[in-house]
Design a protein around this motif. Structure first.
Motif, PDB file in Angstrom:
ATOM      1  N   HIS A 110      49.328  74.325  37.772  1.00  0.00           N
ATOM      2  CA  HIS A 110      47.956  73.934  38.224  1.00  0.00           C
ATOM      3  C   HIS A 110      47.853  72.598  37.556  1.00  0.00           C
ATOM      4  O   HIS A 110      46.801  71.954  38.023  1.00  0.00           O
ATOM      5  CB  HIS A 110      47.050  74.686  38.366  1.00  0.00           C
ATOM      6  N   CYS A 111      48.166  72.212  36.418  1.00  0.00           N
ATOM      7  CA  CYS A 111      47.877  71.320  35.690  1.00  0.00           C
ATOM      8  C   CYS A 111      47.841  69.733  36.246  1.00  0.00           C
ATOM      9  O   CYS A 111      46.896  68.995  36.388  1.00  0.00           O
ATOM     10  CB  CYS A 111      48.711  70.957  34.303  1.00  0.00           C
ATOM     11  N   THR A 112      48.769  69.540  37.144  1.00  0.00           N
ATOM     12  CA  THR A 112      49.125  68.282  37.956  1.00  0.00           C
ATOM     13  C   THR A 112      47.983  68.188  38.853  1.00  0.00           C
ATOM     14  O   THR A 112      47.222  67.247  39.111  1.00  0.00           O
ATOM     15  CB  THR A 112      50.429  68.273  38.569  1.00  0.00           C
ATOM     16  N   SER A 113      47.532  69.249  39.543  1.00  0.00           N
ATOM     17  CA  SER A 113      46.635  69.096  40.887  1.00  0.00           C
ATOM     18  C   SER A 113      45.123  68.822  40.062  1.00  0.00           C
ATOM     19  O   SER A 113      44.132  68.245  40.646  1.00  0.00           O
ATOM     20  CB  SER A 113      46.509  70.354  41.576  1.00  0.00           C
ATOM     21  N   ILE A 114      45.088  69.410  38.870  1.00  0.00           N
ATOM     22  CA  ILE A 114      43.634  69.437  38.301  1.00  0.00           C
ATOM     23  C   ILE A 114      43.483  68.187  37.771  1.00  0.00           C
ATOM     24  O   ILE A 114      42.556  67.521  37.754  1.00  0.00           O
ATOM     25  CB  ILE A 114      43.512  70.690  37.061  1.00  0.00           C
ATOM     26  N   ALA A 115      44.538  67.435  37.031  1.00  0.00           N
ATOM     27  CA  ALA A 115      44.347  66.269  36.561  1.00  0.00           C
ATOM     28  C   ALA A 115      44.321  65.098  37.602  1.00  0.00           C
ATOM     29  O   ALA A 115      43.507  64.141  37.571  1.00  0.00           O
ATOM     30  CB  ALA A 115      45.895  65.735  35.677  1.00  0.00           C
ATOM     31  N   ARG A 116      44.952  65.616  38.594  1.00  0.00           N
ATOM     32  CA  ARG A 116      44.856  64.212  40.144  1.00  0.00           C
ATOM     33  C   ARG A 116      43.163  64.524  40.421  1.00  0.00           C
ATOM     34  O   ARG A 116      42.486  63.474  40.430  1.00  0.00           O
ATOM     35  CB  ARG A 116      45.602  64.838  40.895  1.00  0.00           C
ATOM     36  N   ALA A 117      42.635  65.801  40.432  1.00  0.00           N
ATOM     37  CA  ALA A 117      41.195  65.771  40.906  1.00  0.00           C
ATOM     38  C   ALA A 117      40.438  65.038  39.861  1.00  0.00           C
ATOM     39  O   ALA A 117      39.215  64.386  40.313  1.00  0.00           O
ATOM     40  CB  ALA A 117      41.098  67.106  40.959  1.00  0.00           C
ATOM     41  N   LEU A 118      40.846  65.182  38.819  1.00  0.00           N
ATOM     42  CA  LEU A 118      39.848  64.519  37.571  1.00  0.00           C
ATOM     43  C   LEU A 118      39.850  62.947  37.373  1.00  0.00           C
ATOM     44  O   LEU A 118      38.892  62.530  37.519  1.00  0.00           O
ATOM     45  CB  LEU A 118      40.441  64.746  36.177  1.00  0.00           C
ATOM     46  N   GLY A 119      40.999  62.507  38.186  1.00  0.00           N
ATOM     47  CA  GLY A 119      41.325  61.191  38.278  1.00  0.00           C
ATOM     48  C   GLY A 119      40.397  60.548  39.550  1.00  0.00           C
ATOM     49  O   GLY A 119      39.815  59.495  39.214  1.00  0.00           O
ATOM     50  N   ARG A 120      40.522  61.218  40.617  1.00  0.00           N
ATOM     51  CA  ARG A 120      39.572  61.010  41.933  1.00  0.00           C
ATOM     52  C   ARG A 120      38.181  60.971  41.364  1.00  0.00           C
ATOM     53  O   ARG A 120      37.439  60.287  41.724  1.00  0.00           O
ATOM     54  CB  ARG A 120      39.988  61.944  43.159  1.00  0.00           C
ATOM     55  N   ALA A 121      37.781  62.057  40.835  1.00  0.00           N
ATOM     56  CA  ALA A 121      36.403  62.098  40.329  1.00  0.00           C
ATOM     57  C   ALA A 121      36.197  60.993  39.445  1.00  0.00           C
ATOM     58  O   ALA A 121      34.776  60.572  39.605  1.00  0.00           O
ATOM     59  CB  ALA A 121      36.247  63.662  39.932  1.00  0.00           C
ATOM     60  N   ALA A 122      36.726  60.814  38.278  1.00  0.00           N
ATOM     61  CA  ALA A 122      36.638  59.350  37.641  1.00  0.00           C
ATOM     62  C   ALA A 122      36.460  58.379  38.555  1.00  0.00           C
ATOM     63  O   ALA A 122      35.582  57.533  37.897  1.00  0.00           O
ATOM     64  CB  ALA A 122      37.745  59.359  36.440  1.00  0.00           C
ATOM     65  N   VAL A 123      37.195  57.836  39.204  1.00  0.00           N
ATOM     66  CA  VAL A 123      37.187  56.748  39.967  1.00  0.00           C
ATOM     67  C   VAL A 123      35.524  56.721  41.029  1.00  0.00           C
ATOM     68  O   VAL A 123      34.862  55.652  40.860  1.00  0.00           O
ATOM     69  CB  VAL A 123      38.203  56.438  41.235  1.00  0.00           C
ATOM     70  N   ARG A 124      35.113  57.814  41.273  1.00  0.00           N
ATOM     71  CA  ARG A 124      33.875  57.876  42.134  1.00  0.00           C
ATOM     72  C   ARG A 124      32.651  57.644  40.983  1.00  0.00           C
ATOM     73  O   ARG A 124      31.850  57.056  41.495  1.00  0.00           O
ATOM     74  CB  ARG A 124      33.789  59.296  42.759  1.00  0.00           C
ATOM     75  N   ILE A 125      33.013  58.288  39.877  1.00  0.00           N
ATOM     76  CA  ILE A 125      31.838  58.166  39.069  1.00  0.00           C
ATOM     77  C   ILE A 125      31.724  56.761  38.012  1.00  0.00           C
ATOM     78  O   ILE A 125      30.878  56.257  38.052  1.00  0.00           O
ATOM     79  CB  ILE A 125      31.872  59.416  37.816  1.00  0.00           C
TER      80      ILE A 125
END
Length: 152
Positions: A110-125
């Motif tokens: 699940h590491c890849t999907s978690i890291a991608r979700a963190l990347g998307r959230a980082a762009v929003r914030i």
């Protein structure tokens, strides 16, 4: 009167022998599996503060019943998203890597999907430029691909 010298026992045909053979095959498998499961539950890092919460830990901390039935990777994602908002993406990525190192059998896939979700959230914030500055090779640069996907 003549006595027979041949043995009257029936080798390999009794129920005790069949049960013994079955146990000889099944018992090592059970022992290996139970040992493997016990080893995956051990916190090998030696740091109890950095251990990942399991679903049982979440339910015992007084959260709702809905949260108690969630998978460990979902709980971890929520923790990391909260940490990303409070601190920065770098801290969240560090804790993601530590969590995967501590429990690879549960979290590595699940590491890849978690890291991608963190990347998307980082762009929003933080916006795309600042979010990209936190990128590092955690989970095959999936954080950076999440930033790119959210920006593009």
């Amino acid at each position: 009167m003549k006595h027979s010298t041949t043995s009257q026992t029936r080798r390999g045909q009794g129920p005790a022998r069949r049960i013994g053979r079955s146990l000889a095959l099944v018992l090592p498998v059970v022992l290996v599996l139970s040992g493997t499961l016990a080893v995956t539950r051990v916190n090998w890092s030696g740091n109890p503060e950095s251990s990942v919460l399991t679903a049982a830990d979440v339910s015992s901390s007084g959260t709702s019943a809905r949260t108690a039935h969630r998978a460990p990777h979902e709980v971890l994602l929520d923790q990391l998203l909260t940490e990303l908002q409070k601190n920065d993406p770098g801290t969240a990525l560090t804790h993601l890597q530590q969590a995967v190192d501590e429990r690879p059998t549960l979290l590595a896939r699940h590491c890849t999907s978690i890291a991608r979700a963190l990347g998307r959230a980082a762009v929003r914030i933080y916006g795309p430029t600042r979010a990209q500055s936190y990128a590092r090779p955690v989970c095959d640069t999936s954080f950076a691909s999440g930033v790119l996907a959210a920006h593009g």
